[in-house]
Scaffold this motif. Sequence first.
Motif, PDB file in Angstrom:
ATOM      1  N   GLU A 130       0.818  -1.215   0.000  1.00 20.57           N
ATOM      2  CA  GLU A 130       0.000   0.000   0.000  1.00 20.57           C
ATOM      3  C   GLU A 130       0.854   1.268   0.000  1.00 20.57           C
ATOM      4  OE1 GLU A 130      -3.057   1.800   3.188  1.00 20.57           O
ATOM      5  OE2 GLU A 130      -3.540  -0.234   2.502  1.00 20.57           O
TER       6      GLU A 130
ATOM      7  N   ALA B 162      -3.109   9.621  -8.940  1.00 23.87           N
ATOM      8  CA  ALA B 162      -2.744  10.662  -7.970  1.00 23.87           C
ATOM      9  C   ALA B 162      -3.031  11.988  -8.652  1.00 23.87           C
ATOM     10  CB  ALA B 162      -1.277  10.562  -7.592  1.00 23.87           C
TER      11      ALA B 162
ATOM     12  N   PRO C 153      -0.366  10.542  -2.397  1.00 28.05           N
ATOM     13  CA  PRO C 153      -1.434   9.574  -2.162  1.00 28.05           C
ATOM     14  C   PRO C 153      -2.165   9.328  -3.480  1.00 28.05           C
ATOM     15  CG  PRO C 153      -1.967  11.696  -1.161  1.00 28.05           C
ATOM     16  CD  PRO C 153      -0.609  11.824  -1.774  1.00 28.05           C
ATOM     17  N   TYR C 154      -2.602   8.095  -3.687  1.00 30.46           N
ATOM     18  CA  TYR C 154      -3.329   7.778  -4.917  1.00 30.46           C
ATOM     19  C   TYR C 154      -4.473   6.825  -4.616  1.00 30.46           C
ATOM     20  CZ  TYR C 154      -0.467   3.501  -5.019  1.00 30.46           C
ATOM     21  OH  TYR C 154       0.133   2.310  -4.710  1.00 30.46           O
ATOM     22  N   ILE C 155      -5.395   6.742  -5.556  1.00 33.88           N
ATOM     23  CA  ILE C 155      -6.581   5.893  -5.407  1.00 33.88           C
ATOM     24  C   ILE C 155      -6.848   5.163  -6.713  1.00 33.88           C
ATOM     25  CG2 ILE C 155      -7.657   7.472  -3.738  1.00 33.88           C
ATOM     26  CD1 ILE C 155      -9.555   8.352  -6.066  1.00 33.88           C
TER      27      ILE C 155
ATOM     28  N   PRO D 142     -12.795   4.144  -4.957  1.00 36.02           N
ATOM     29  CA  PRO D 142     -12.056   5.146  -4.183  1.00 36.02           C
ATOM     30  C   PRO D 142     -11.636   4.704  -2.782  1.00 36.02           C
ATOM     31  CG  PRO D 142     -14.076   6.081  -5.108  1.00 36.02           C
ATOM     32  CD  PRO D 142     -14.083   4.622  -5.418  1.00 36.02           C
ATOM     33  N   THR D 143     -12.167   3.601  -2.295  1.00 38.22           N
ATOM     34  CA  THR D 143     -11.703   3.116  -0.989  1.00 38.22           C
ATOM     35  C   THR D 143     -10.354   2.396  -1.127  1.00 38.22           C
ATOM     36  OG1 THR D 143     -12.966   1.063  -1.216  1.00 38.22           O
ATOM     37  CG2 THR D 143     -14.029   2.899  -0.036  1.00 38.22           C
TER      38      THR D 143
ATOM     39  N   THR E 209      -6.720   2.721  -1.638  1.00 39.58           N
ATOM     40  CA  THR E 209      -5.764   3.815  -1.543  1.00 39.58           C
ATOM     41  C   THR E 209      -4.345   3.288  -1.434  1.00 39.58           C
ATOM     42  OG1 THR E 209      -5.936   3.908   0.878  1.00 39.58           O
ATOM     43  CG2 THR E 209      -7.455   5.308  -0.395  1.00 39.58           C
TER      44      THR E 209
ATOM     45  N   GLU F 130       0.057   4.972  -1.302  1.00 38.26           N
ATOM     46  CA  GLU F 130       0.890   6.156  -1.169  1.00 38.26           C
ATOM     47  C   GLU F 130       2.245   5.887  -1.793  1.00 38.26           C
ATOM     48  OE1 GLU F 130       2.446   9.379   2.135  1.00 38.26           O
ATOM     49  OE2 GLU F 130       1.647   7.476   2.815  1.00 38.26           O
TER      50      GLU F 130
END
Length: 113
Positions: free
Chosen positions: A47, A71, A97-99, A104-105, A107, A109
């Motif tokens: 993550e 991002a 941070p990126y999704i 969108p939950t 995630t 970094e």
Amino acid sequence: MPVQLKVPGALVLAGIVMAFVTPSPAGPNPAGKTHTILIKGFRFVPEKVEVAVGDTVTWTNQDIVPHTATAKKVFDSKNLNQGGSWSFVAKQKGHFPYICTYHPTMTGELIVN
């Protein structure tokens, strides 16, 4: 009439050897490392990733549904179908941070040192 120069053989040989052993001026930094982030189980694995400027980060989707690694204003993989990969070269330091724009939950970094 052409001018002939007499150069001792040892001097010529020394010049040839120097041409092969003299270091060249420093060039650009060697290519950076490559880091892989897997997309599986609706997660980015790992993550959180720390890389250096010049490193490449590759996201590979192992889920059966499409995902993105996005991002805001920094990078966007666009649609990554199952088995698809996308790479990004880190060019600036920072915390990004990126999704997944579809989920969108999800995630992650990216930290560039």
